[in-house]
Design a protein around this motif. Sequence first.
Motif, PDB file in Angstrom:
ATOM      1  N   THR A   1       0.832  -1.031  -0.012  1.00  0.00           N
ATOM      2  CA  THR A   1       0.068   0.036  -0.041  1.00  0.00           C
ATOM      3  C   THR A   1       0.915   1.278   0.220  1.00  0.00           C
ATOM      4  O   THR A   1       2.084   1.230   0.305  1.00  0.00           O
ATOM      5  CB  THR A   1      -0.883   0.195   1.312  1.00  0.00           C
ATOM      6  N   ILE A   2       0.168   2.364  -0.302  1.00  0.00           N
ATOM      7  CA  ILE A   2       1.038   3.733  -0.243  1.00  0.00           C
ATOM      8  C   ILE A   2       1.423   3.874   1.420  1.00  0.00           C
ATOM      9  O   ILE A   2       2.513   4.387   1.351  1.00  0.00           O
ATOM     10  CB  ILE A   2      -0.199   4.848  -0.616  1.00  0.00           C
ATOM     11  N   GLU A   3       0.889   3.357   2.091  1.00  0.00           N
ATOM     12  CA  GLU A   3       1.030   3.601   3.643  1.00  0.00           C
ATOM     13  C   GLU A   3       2.332   2.680   3.846  1.00  0.00           C
ATOM     14  O   GLU A   3       3.300   3.250   4.645  1.00  0.00           O
ATOM     15  CB  GLU A   3       0.172   3.104   4.307  1.00  0.00           C
ATOM     16  N   ASP A   4       2.502   1.684   3.232  1.00  0.00           N
ATOM     17  CA  ASP A   4       3.823   0.707   3.463  1.00  0.00           C
ATOM     18  C   ASP A   4       5.006   1.324   2.705  1.00  0.00           C
ATOM     19  O   ASP A   4       6.085   1.514   3.372  1.00  0.00           O
ATOM     20  CB  ASP A   4       3.711  -0.441   2.726  1.00  0.00           C
ATOM     21  N   TYR A   5       4.603   2.041   1.491  1.00  0.00           N
ATOM     22  CA  TYR A   5       6.022   2.988   0.971  1.00  0.00           C
ATOM     23  C   TYR A   5       6.377   3.945   1.781  1.00  0.00           C
ATOM     24  O   TYR A   5       7.400   4.237   2.163  1.00  0.00           O
ATOM     25  CB  TYR A   5       5.497   3.576  -0.404  1.00  0.00           C
ATOM     26  N   GLN A   6       5.436   4.691   2.397  1.00  0.00           N
ATOM     27  CA  GLN A   6       5.665   5.917   3.263  1.00  0.00           C
ATOM     28  C   GLN A   6       6.456   5.312   4.593  1.00  0.00           C
ATOM     29  O   GLN A   6       7.290   6.277   4.835  1.00  0.00           O
ATOM     30  CB  GLN A   6       4.305   6.639   3.780  1.00  0.00           C
ATOM     31  N   ARG A   7       5.627   4.514   5.027  1.00  0.00           N
ATOM     32  CA  ARG A   7       6.660   4.088   6.354  1.00  0.00           C
ATOM     33  C   ARG A   7       8.017   3.462   6.276  1.00  0.00           C
ATOM     34  O   ARG A   7       8.870   3.485   7.017  1.00  0.00           O
ATOM     35  CB  ARG A   7       5.670   2.724   7.100  1.00  0.00           C
ATOM     36  N   THR A   8       8.173   2.695   5.178  1.00  0.00           N
ATOM     37  CA  THR A   8       9.475   2.330   4.658  1.00  0.00           C
ATOM     38  C   THR A   8      10.594   3.494   4.404  1.00  0.00           C
ATOM     39  O   THR A   8      11.568   3.290   4.707  1.00  0.00           O
ATOM     40  CB  THR A   8       9.557   1.328   3.342  1.00  0.00           C
ATOM     41  N   GLU A   9      10.040   4.567   3.622  1.00  0.00           N
ATOM     42  CA  GLU A   9      10.698   5.478   3.436  1.00  0.00           C
ATOM     43  C   GLU A   9      11.170   6.407   4.770  1.00  0.00           C
ATOM     44  O   GLU A   9      12.281   6.658   5.134  1.00  0.00           O
ATOM     45  CB  GLU A   9       9.947   6.686   2.546  1.00  0.00           C
ATOM     46  N   GLN A  10      10.429   6.527   5.826  1.00  0.00           N
ATOM     47  CA  GLN A  10      10.472   7.038   7.039  1.00  0.00           C
ATOM     48  C   GLN A  10      11.501   6.006   7.824  1.00  0.00           C
ATOM     49  O   GLN A  10      12.506   6.649   8.427  1.00  0.00           O
ATOM     50  CB  GLN A  10       9.495   7.021   7.823  1.00  0.00           C
ATOM     51  N   ALA A  11      11.399   4.726   7.654  1.00  0.00           N
ATOM     52  CA  ALA A  11      12.224   3.770   8.357  1.00  0.00           C
ATOM     53  C   ALA A  11      13.798   4.018   7.829  1.00  0.00           C
ATOM     54  O   ALA A  11      14.710   4.048   8.522  1.00  0.00           O
ATOM     55  CB  ALA A  11      11.899   2.358   8.141  1.00  0.00           C
ATOM     56  N   MET A  12      13.796   4.212   6.459  1.00  0.00           N
ATOM     57  CA  MET A  12      15.038   4.184   5.893  1.00  0.00           C
ATOM     58  C   MET A  12      15.712   5.570   6.227  1.00  0.00           C
ATOM     59  O   MET A  12      16.946   5.555   6.551  1.00  0.00           O
ATOM     60  CB  MET A  12      15.197   4.198   4.306  1.00  0.00           C
ATOM     61  N   HIS A  13      14.838   6.633   6.575  1.00  0.00           N
ATOM     62  CA  HIS A  13      15.534   7.891   7.095  1.00  0.00           C
ATOM     63  C   HIS A  13      16.240   7.788   8.342  1.00  0.00           C
ATOM     64  O   HIS A  13      17.296   8.125   8.874  1.00  0.00           O
ATOM     65  CB  HIS A  13      14.623   8.883   6.908  1.00  0.00           C
ATOM     66  N   ILE A  14      15.396   7.120   9.233  1.00  0.00           N
ATOM     67  CA  ILE A  14      15.810   6.817  10.619  1.00  0.00           C
ATOM     68  C   ILE A  14      16.935   5.845  10.626  1.00  0.00           C
ATOM     69  O   ILE A  14      18.092   6.385  11.391  1.00  0.00           O
ATOM     70  CB  ILE A  14      14.777   6.196  11.420  1.00  0.00           C
ATOM     71  N   LEU A  15      17.133   4.773   9.729  1.00  0.00           N
ATOM     72  CA  LEU A  15      18.332   4.021   9.911  1.00  0.00           C
ATOM     73  C   LEU A  15      19.424   4.853   9.530  1.00  0.00           C
ATOM     74  O   LEU A  15      20.598   4.748  10.009  1.00  0.00           O
ATOM     75  CB  LEU A  15      17.923   2.796   8.751  1.00  0.00           C
ATOM     76  N   GLY A  16      19.489   5.528   8.452  1.00  0.00           N
ATOM     77  CA  GLY A  16      20.630   6.461   8.147  1.00  0.00           C
ATOM     78  C   GLY A  16      21.168   7.341   9.108  1.00  0.00           C
ATOM     79  O   GLY A  16      22.263   7.466   9.284  1.00  0.00           O
ATOM     80  N   ARG A  17      20.076   8.092   9.554  1.00  0.00           N
ATOM     81  CA  ARG A  17      20.119   9.309  10.465  1.00  0.00           C
ATOM     82  C   ARG A  17      21.229   8.712  11.859  1.00  0.00           C
ATOM     83  O   ARG A  17      21.925   9.216  12.115  1.00  0.00           O
ATOM     84  CB  ARG A  17      19.176   9.889  10.819  1.00  0.00           C
ATOM     85  N   LYS A  18      20.273   7.527  12.541  1.00  0.00           N
ATOM     86  CA  LYS A  18      20.817   7.021  13.600  1.00  0.00           C
ATOM     87  C   LYS A  18      22.254   6.177  13.353  1.00  0.00           C
ATOM     88  O   LYS A  18      22.966   6.303  14.514  1.00  0.00           O
ATOM     89  CB  LYS A  18      20.014   6.161  14.357  1.00  0.00           C
ATOM     90  N   ALA A  19      22.317   6.008  12.271  1.00  0.00           N
ATOM     91  CA  ALA A  19      23.873   4.997  11.930  1.00  0.00           C
ATOM     92  C   ALA A  19      24.873   6.028  11.456  1.00  0.00           C
ATOM     93  O   ALA A  19      25.970   5.516  11.807  1.00  0.00           O
ATOM     94  CB  ALA A  19      23.650   3.817  11.081  1.00  0.00           C
ATOM     95  N   GLY A  20      24.650   7.151  11.342  1.00  0.00           N
ATOM     96  CA  GLY A  20      25.607   7.994  10.563  1.00  0.00           C
ATOM     97  C   GLY A  20      26.268   9.123  11.638  1.00  0.00           C
ATOM     98  O   GLY A  20      26.417   8.810  12.719  1.00  0.00           O
ATOM     99  N   VAL A  21      26.776  10.140  11.017  1.00  0.00           N
ATOM    100  CA  VAL A  21      27.456  11.206  11.616  1.00  0.00           C
ATOM    101  C   VAL A  21      26.716  11.876  12.729  1.00  0.00           C
ATOM    102  O   VAL A  21      27.419  12.431  13.892  1.00  0.00           O
ATOM    103  CB  VAL A  21      28.058  12.333  10.805  1.00  0.00           C
TER     104      VAL A  21
END
Length: 300
Positions: free
Chosen positions: A134-154
């Motif tokens: 669903t569209i919600e699945d895509y939106q949640r996955t995008e948010q999860a990717m942002h969290i992963l990149g931010r929290k693992a990075g600088v």
Amino acid sequence: MNFNEQLEKKTGEVESVLAAYLPKPEGFQSKVLEAMAYAVSAGGKRLRPLLMRETAALFGETGEGLSCFMAAIEFIHTYSLIHDDLPALDNDDYRRGRKTTHVVYGEDIAVIAGDGLLNYAYETALRAFGRAVTIEDYQRTEQAMHILGRKAGVYGMVGGQCADLLAEKPETEVTEEMLLYIHKNKTAALIQAAMTIGAVLAGADEKAVAQIERCAENIGVAFQIQDDILDVTSTLEVLGKPTGSDEKNHKLTYVAMHGVEASKRQVEALSGEAVGILQAFPHRNAFLETLVEQLIYREK
């Protein structure tokens, strides 16, 4: 089924997820793939993927993409351990009771094995988009990717590692503010990523995600202080890695700053607040609450 039986079963399920996503050692790059598999297969508590899945269970069903993020976060955590153990950083020969990756494969292969796991983690997480319905699945996955990149990075784990390295230098005056920054980023950031990603993928609202992030920060800081306590009070046989490494590396820890007893009281306070946050949600997860307590008060 008691808690230990549940933990063994759930940890086994995480191991199956990791095995399914880990690339097979083959081709001209087989040596680095072998080193990656060696590091991942060293075992451990699988804390982060477990926390991710159990936090998701607080808020309902998730899509197929959850397993992608469970594997990804463990790959990121493992890469950080490979690099932490290198002679240029903590210079440890043992991890989880066996030889560290650089001791077995050499420093050169260990460095690129860590690099390989970091990059492959994002390849793995991105597969979640292919499982969105669903569209919600895509939106949640995008948010999860942002969290992963931010929290693992600088602005997360890497930033905390940088501050941790600078804190070891004689010319650096380490304050309690700096020490807490290190704990909140080097250790807590990936725990925050795990739990908030679990909440996001399960459809938690913004307020609930913020509460989970606060809970995870407490868990991470308490986890690190407990790690510092064990470095002073435990043994190689119990802990699975050399003790006294903080003192050897001239690292100022919460224990060195406040003493063992005060550190234990802080762990208790942080743990109590974290569990209290989890208990306040409408749907309780007794296993998650016990898991948090067991992990914070661990002996190894």
